[in-house]
Design a protein around this motif. Structure first.
Motif, PDB file in Angstrom:
ATOM      1  N   UNK A  35      52.377  19.648  56.430  1.00  0.00           N
ATOM      2  CA  UNK A  35      51.147  19.838  55.891  1.00  0.00           C
ATOM      3  C   UNK A  35      50.163  20.094  57.056  1.00  0.00           C
ATOM      4  N   UNK A  36      49.650  21.123  57.272  1.00  0.00           N
ATOM      5  CA  UNK A  36      48.713  21.629  58.172  1.00  0.00           C
ATOM      6  C   UNK A  36      47.653  21.741  57.614  1.00  0.00           C
ATOM      7  N   UNK A  37      46.217  21.141  58.147  1.00  0.00           N
ATOM      8  CA  UNK A  37      45.260  21.296  57.518  1.00  0.00           C
ATOM      9  C   UNK A  37      43.771  21.070  58.448  1.00  0.00           C
ATOM     10  N   UNK A  38      42.632  21.009  57.802  1.00  0.00           N
ATOM     11  CA  UNK A  38      41.472  20.677  58.377  1.00  0.00           C
ATOM     12  C   UNK A  38      40.783  19.876  57.547  1.00  0.00           C
ATOM     13  N   UNK A  39      39.970  18.934  58.126  1.00  0.00           N
ATOM     14  CA  UNK A  39      39.114  18.047  57.316  1.00  0.00           C
ATOM     15  C   UNK A  39      37.525  18.424  57.780  1.00  0.00           C
ATOM     16  N   UNK A  82      44.648  18.410  61.389  1.00  0.00           N
ATOM     17  CA  UNK A  82      45.706  17.525  61.439  1.00  0.00           C
ATOM     18  C   UNK A  82      46.893  18.136  60.958  1.00  0.00           C
ATOM     19  N   UNK A  83      48.051  17.440  60.999  1.00  0.00           N
ATOM     20  CA  UNK A  83      49.459  17.846  60.772  1.00  0.00           C
ATOM     21  C   UNK A  83      50.168  16.471  60.197  1.00  0.00           C
ATOM     22  N   UNK A  84      50.719  16.513  59.106  1.00  0.00           N
ATOM     23  CA  UNK A  84      51.592  15.699  58.485  1.00  0.00           C
ATOM     24  C   UNK A  84      52.972  16.055  58.224  1.00  0.00           C
ATOM     25  N   UNK A 112      52.767  12.847  65.466  1.00  0.00           N
ATOM     26  CA  UNK A 112      52.860  11.233  65.762  1.00  0.00           C
ATOM     27  C   UNK A 112      53.511  10.587  64.485  1.00  0.00           C
ATOM     28  N   UNK A 113      54.258   9.362  64.892  1.00  0.00           N
ATOM     29  CA  UNK A 113      54.947   8.783  64.020  1.00  0.00           C
ATOM     30  C   UNK A 113      54.283   8.113  62.992  1.00  0.00           C
ATOM     31  N   UNK A 114      52.701   7.824  63.054  1.00  0.00           N
ATOM     32  CA  UNK A 114      52.109   7.505  61.925  1.00  0.00           C
ATOM     33  C   UNK A 114      51.814   8.448  60.931  1.00  0.00           C
ATOM     34  N   UNK A 115      52.138   9.761  61.327  1.00  0.00           N
ATOM     35  CA  UNK A 115      51.680  10.842  60.468  1.00  0.00           C
ATOM     36  C   UNK A 115      53.133  11.564  59.790  1.00  0.00           C
ATOM     37  N   UNK A 116      54.054  10.747  60.051  1.00  0.00           N
ATOM     38  CA  UNK A 116      55.331  11.050  59.530  1.00  0.00           C
ATOM     39  C   UNK A 116      55.626  10.174  58.349  1.00  0.00           C
TER      40      UNK A 116
END
Length: 303
Positions: free
Chosen positions: A157-161, A184-186, A224-228
């Protein structure tokens, strides 16, 4: 005349202990025994302390010192969910590759950085809620745009806030609105995520830098590991509210400014120079002598 050296004595045979042979323990020291009267008179305080300490250690001797199975209550450790849970949910759908989300700062647990100023600035920038949020219809809007990329056993998931947060001006202390545009990227993985053996804590230089982003898998590894997040195939919905909240929370800084031309506060009287004029500069400050050398300059000029 030299004498011959006597031959060494034969070493005694090794002592063998049988299973029934046990060393006799030392007799315990009895403070009130008649044979220890002299020692009692000289070392009574020390013996009393030693006996009290030995009694405490006897209570923990054996296997009774181990902690039991009782649960220790931790204050604040309850089963209540976080206030931002359920604000943003991703639902698995193979036919959709782009998503639009709309929520508020209050729904994400960021009510402290939401005010009338942030709502007004968001309205001026065109950030509006198409449908009002149930719990916070008058909150500061947060808009999220997401592109979904499908890969082998993964979803990216690639997005913008986009939103506006209300902070205090770093110069004058008045409320200041700060715009947030964060990418961001999830990475949603169908298999459990294993922690890496090595953690990159800085930028890679040299030849290794060229090998870092050569393939898509390497690109995913840079997340980042927190975003996986672990997203098994049988699960249809996953909550990504915490990750979005963390992205906005990072933008809370002390460098916010209400206006680029803000004059700030007077360092002497604390007056806001944007509203009123400071009179400290017009007042003549008298020089005060500090110690015996305070007037040394005047005395040298006179001589």
């Amino acid at each position: 005349m030299l004498r011959p050296i006597a031959s060494p004595l034969p070493s005694p045979p090794p002592i063998k202990f049988s299973s029934h042979h046990r060393p006799t323990p030392h007799k315990p020291f009895i403070p009130n025994h008649p044979a220890n009267t002299t020692l009692n008179q000289r070392f009574t305080p020390s013996i009393t302390k030693f006996c009290s300490l030995s009694a405490q250690f006897d209570d923990f001797s054996g296997s009774d010192w181990e902690l039991g199975d009782e649960e220790i209550e931790i204050p604040g450790d309850d089963d209540e969910g976080c206030p931002w849970e359920g604000a943003i949910l991703y639902r698995r759908n193979g036919a959709i590759s782009h998503l639009e989300y709309a929520t508020t700062l209050e729904s994400l647990g960021l009510a402290k950085v939401s005010s009338g100023l942030s709502r007004t600035r968001a309205f001026e920038m065109g950030l509006r809620l198409v449908k009002p949020v149930t719990d916070y219809p008058d909150g500061t809007p947060v808009l999220i745009s997401v592109d979904v990329t499908r890969r082998k056993h993964k979803l990216r998931l690639d997005g913008i806030v986009r939103t506006v947060i209300a902070l205090n001006c770093n110069r004058c202390g008045e409320p200041a609105a700060q715009s947030v545009y964060s990418n961001f990227a999830l990475l949603l993985c169908e298999e459990p995520i294993a922690e890496p053996e090595t953690i990159n804590i800085g930028m890679i230089f040299g030849e290794e830098k060229l090998k870092t982003f050569e393939t898509e898998e390497d690109d995913d590894a840079s997340i980042d590991l927190d975003d996986q997040l672990y997203f098994p195939p049988e699960q249809k919905v996953i909550d990504i509210s915490k990750n979005i909240r963390d992205i906005i929370h990072v933008e809370i800084t002390i460098s916010a400014v209400c206006d680029p031309n803000c004059k700030g506060l007077c360092l002497k009287c604390g007056a806001n120079l944007n509203i009123s004029k400071c009179t400290c500069r017009q007042q003549k400050v008298e020089e005060k002598a500090h110690g015996p050398l305070g007037n040394l300059r005047k005395q040298m000029q006179q001589t």
